[in-house]
Design an enzyme around this catalytic site. Structure first.
Site, mmCIF file in Angstrom:
data_model
loop_
_atom_site.group_PDB
_atom_site.id
_atom_site.type_symbol
_atom_site.label_atom_id
_atom_site.label_comp_id
_atom_site.label_asym_id
_atom_site.label_seq_id
_atom_site.Cartn_x
_atom_site.Cartn_y
_atom_site.Cartn_z
ATOM 1 N N ARG A 100 0.725 -0.962 -0.013
ATOM 2 C CA ARG A 100 0.188 0.321 0.254
ATOM 3 C C ARG A 100 0.927 1.002 0.215
ATOM 4 O O ARG A 100 0.898 2.308 -0.912
ATOM 5 C CB ARG A 100 -0.916 -0.068 1.219
ATOM 6 C CG ARG A 100 -2.036 1.119 0.816
ATOM 7 C CD ARG A 100 -1.553 2.434 1.185
ATOM 8 N NE ARG A 100 -1.502 2.376 2.900
ATOM 9 C CZ ARG A 100 -0.270 3.016 3.888
ATOM 10 N NH1 ARG A 100 -0.385 4.391 2.817
ATOM 11 N NH2 ARG A 100 -0.308 3.184 4.706
ATOM 12 N N GLY A 147 12.771 15.340 10.901
ATOM 13 C CA GLY A 147 11.510 14.831 10.414
ATOM 14 C C GLY A 147 10.365 15.357 10.492
ATOM 15 O O GLY A 147 9.871 15.892 9.319
ATOM 16 N N LEU A 348 -3.163 -16.530 18.479
ATOM 17 C CA LEU A 348 -2.610 -17.428 17.830
ATOM 18 C C LEU A 348 -1.602 -17.789 18.593
ATOM 19 O O LEU A 348 -0.644 -18.626 18.325
ATOM 20 C CB LEU A 348 -2.393 -16.621 17.053
ATOM 21 C CG LEU A 348 -3.034 -15.957 15.789
ATOM 22 C CD1 LEU A 348 -2.071 -15.524 14.880
ATOM 23 C CD2 LEU A 348 -4.140 -17.158 14.776
ATOM 24 N N GLU A 373 4.193 10.087 7.461
ATOM 25 C CA GLU A 373 3.284 11.109 7.041
ATOM 26 C C GLU A 373 2.657 11.475 8.472
ATOM 27 O O GLU A 373 1.427 11.821 8.794
ATOM 28 C CB GLU A 373 2.680 10.571 6.504
ATOM 29 C CG GLU A 373 2.768 9.267 6.082
ATOM 30 C CD GLU A 373 3.595 9.892 3.934
ATOM 31 O OE1 GLU A 373 4.078 11.330 4.628
ATOM 32 O OE2 GLU A 373 3.553 9.175 3.372
#
Length: 394
Positions: A100, A147, A348, A373
């Site tokens: 993605r 950043g 699990l 982002e």
């Protein structure tokens, strides 16, 4: 079979008939992307992730589905709605965040920068190639020491006659070593500007960052630029300042709102199926109250997360979206998704730490998704500013 049963079979986490809120066209696109993910990504992702491979061979297939720059109009792009883009993102991230992310870097960042701020010549040169998957793009904003505060970037572009000369470092730049074109943001004497840089230009060097514990089926690089000489036509002519890259980041952030829920949904579905088949003390795990509470809590947050994503998408399509709402979606859905993936892993048991199952892989990837982002902290401060009217960034 009635519609509710059919929906339950296809969407086991759906407790609210979410599909009733989507149009036939939206459902068709979602189902096409889901089929692509089920056939091309899920059977291969464990191997790609373990070996840290980004599968370049699926880029043309993504292009055929219209996934590259899919929210843009013209230039070979699909011209899909924000909601359709979001639905596609959720399906891709149900396969893996890295896949993605490729679509986001290509379309929401690199292509959007050229589309929003480029000259017609730049658009004609690059966008059709990128939409067709014939050229890959990257987006150079983040630096080793810049950043969350891109205004402190030190990459600088100086004029030399009619040319520009770039020098500096960028870090955590997706796809840079396989890209044909980079959109690089740099300080100049007139403010921050964007530059369209063919990656074969002398002085441009991209080195993959490895090894990684997250986003292993993806590529992130450090870019070193040493006297990269560009013609005057390389500059993006229609924007000066951080509003340029931020307009692209908001597109990418929007996609994450949906994508994170795709990872969460896939983790839930894996845990649900496992709990129905795994016997402990002579009955399925799904028959125990603690397991059912975990499943219910996960499903509720998945439903709320998708409702939030859809609401934001509908507003984006209507042109009524306030930018702080993207922070609401990105912060909430990343935070909830990583909690869901971790909880799914507990169902699990020890098997959940293997690549036979997706939840821990998704959780590891989401450590990156919640960081890029805009970190959780940055989006918290954006919303704190909205609520109080007091900026607390410094």
């Amino acid at each position: 079979m009635n519609n509710s049963l059919s929906s339950a079979a296809l969407e086991p986490a759906d407790l609210i008939n979410f599909d009733a809120l989507l149009s036939g066209e939206e459902l068709a696109l979602r189902n096409n992307v889901r089929s692509f993910v089920n056939e091309n990504i899920k059977p291969n992702i464990a191997n790609w992730y373990e070996k840290a491979i980004f599968p370049l061979e699926i880029v043309p297939e993504m292009a055929k589905l219209g996934l590259l720059g899919m929210h843009l109009e013209g230039y070979g792009c699909a011209g899909r709605s924000a909601v359709e883009y979001g639905l596609a993102g959720a399906e891709l991230e149900a396969g893996d965040s890295g896949l993605r992310t490729f679509v986001s870097v290509q379309g929401s960042l690199a292509m959007s920068a050229i589309y929003k701020h480029g000259s017609e010549e730049q658009k004609q040169e690059w966008l059709p190639q990128m939409a067709a998957g014939q050229a890959i793009g990257c987006f150079g904003l983040t630096e080793p020491t810049a950043g969350s505060d891109p205004s402190s970037m030190t990459t600088f572009a100086r004029r030399d006659g009619d040319d520009w000369v770039l020098n500096g470092l960028k870090r955590w730049i997706g796809l840079a070593n396989v890209a044909q074109v980079a959109v690089i943001w740099a300080q100049t004497d007139e403010g921050i500007r964007g530059f369209v840089v063919p990656t074969k230009t002398a002085g441009f060097k991209a080195t993959p960052i490895e090894p990684k514990l997250s986003m292993r089926a993806s590529i992130q690089c450090e870019i070193e630029m040493t006297d990269v000489r560009l013609p005057a036509t390389a500059v993006l002519p229609n924007v000066v300042g951080l509003k340029g890259p931020f307009s692209c980041l908001n597109e990418a952030r929007y996609g994450i709102i949906w994508g994170a829920m795709g990872a969460a949904r896939d983790s839930f579905e894996v845990a649900l199926k496992y709990s129905q088949e795994r016997l402990q003390f002579d009955k399925p795990l799904a028959g125990y109250q603690m397991t059912q509470q975990k499943l219910v809590d996960m499903a509720l947050e998945i439903n709320k997360g998708f409702l939030l994503a859809l609401h934001i998408g509908r507003q984006k399509d209507a042109g009524t979206l306030d930018l702080h709402q993207i922070s609401v979606g990105k912060l909430n859905n990343c935070r909830e998704a990583i909690a869901i993936c971790r909880e799914a892993r507990t169902i699990l048991g020890g098997n959940g730490i293997t690549l036979d199952y997706s939840p821990l892989r998704h959780a590891n990837n989401l450590e990156s998704v919640r960081t890029y982002e805009g970190t959780d902290e940055v989006h918290t401060l954006i919303l704190g500013n909205k609520l109080t009217g007091i900026p607390a960034f410094r």
